[in-house]
Design a protein around this motif. Structure first.
Motif, PDB file in Angstrom:
ATOM      1  N   SER A  73       0.757  -1.151  -0.099  1.00 15.14           N
ATOM      2  CA  SER A  73      -0.014  -0.086  -0.046  1.00 15.14           C
ATOM      3  C   SER A  73       0.720   1.251   0.071  1.00 15.14           C
ATOM      4  CB  SER A  73      -1.053  -0.073   1.019  1.00 15.14           C
ATOM      5  OG  SER A  73      -0.336  -0.001   2.450  1.00 15.14           O
ATOM      6  N   GLY A  74       1.943   1.257   0.787  1.00 13.80           N
ATOM      7  CA  GLY A  74       2.686   2.225   0.718  1.00 13.80           C
ATOM      8  C   GLY A  74       3.305   2.724  -0.596  1.00 13.80           C
ATOM      9  N   PRO A  75       4.086   1.779  -1.462  1.00 15.14           N
ATOM     10  CA  PRO A  75       4.521   2.298  -2.701  1.00 15.14           C
ATOM     11  C   PRO A  75       3.406   2.633  -3.789  1.00 15.14           C
ATOM     12  CG  PRO A  75       5.441   0.269  -1.912  1.00 15.14           C
ATOM     13  CD  PRO A  75       4.535   0.587  -0.853  1.00 15.14           C
ATOM     14  N   ILE A  76       2.238   1.983  -3.640  1.00 23.49           N
ATOM     15  CA  ILE A  76       1.163   2.306  -4.435  1.00 23.49           C
ATOM     16  C   ILE A  76       0.658   3.693  -4.138  1.00 23.49           C
ATOM     17  CG2 ILE A  76      -1.243   1.780  -5.056  1.00 23.49           C
ATOM     18  CD1 ILE A  76      -0.525  -1.229  -4.606  1.00 23.49           C
ATOM     19  N   ASN A  77       0.599   4.016  -2.995  1.00 24.81           N
ATOM     20  CA  ASN A  77       0.112   5.324  -2.691  1.00 24.81           C
ATOM     21  C   ASN A  77       1.433   6.496  -3.069  1.00 24.81           C
ATOM     22  OD1 ASN A  77      -2.091   4.898  -1.424  1.00 24.81           O
ATOM     23  ND2 ASN A  77      -1.166   4.802   0.754  1.00 24.81           N
TER      24      ASN A  77
END
Length: 62
Positions: free
Chosen positions: A45-49
């Motif tokens: 979720s962090g890299p996607i955000n």
């Protein structure tokens, strides 16, 4: 974590095949929602955000 990752893979695979076969409907919407829900609870979720933020920030510079 292992159960969440396996559910992400399961829903991702089902969503991929639904989109590939162009089968759209309530079932596809549910699969897409569940895929997003379980994907948000993984470490991805962090890299996607960060990627989404970078793309949005780059649009005005085009």
């Amino acid at each position: 974590m292992a159960v969440t990752v396996s559910l992400v893979l399961l829903f991702g695979l089902v969503l991929f095949f639904l989109l590939r076969s162009k089968t759209l409907g309530y079932g596809s919407a549910f699969i897409a929602m569940m895929f997003g829900f379980f994907l948000a609870s993984t470490g991805a979720s962090g890299p996607i955000n960060n990627l989404a933020t970078a793309v949005i920030d780059a649009i005005p510079n085009l």
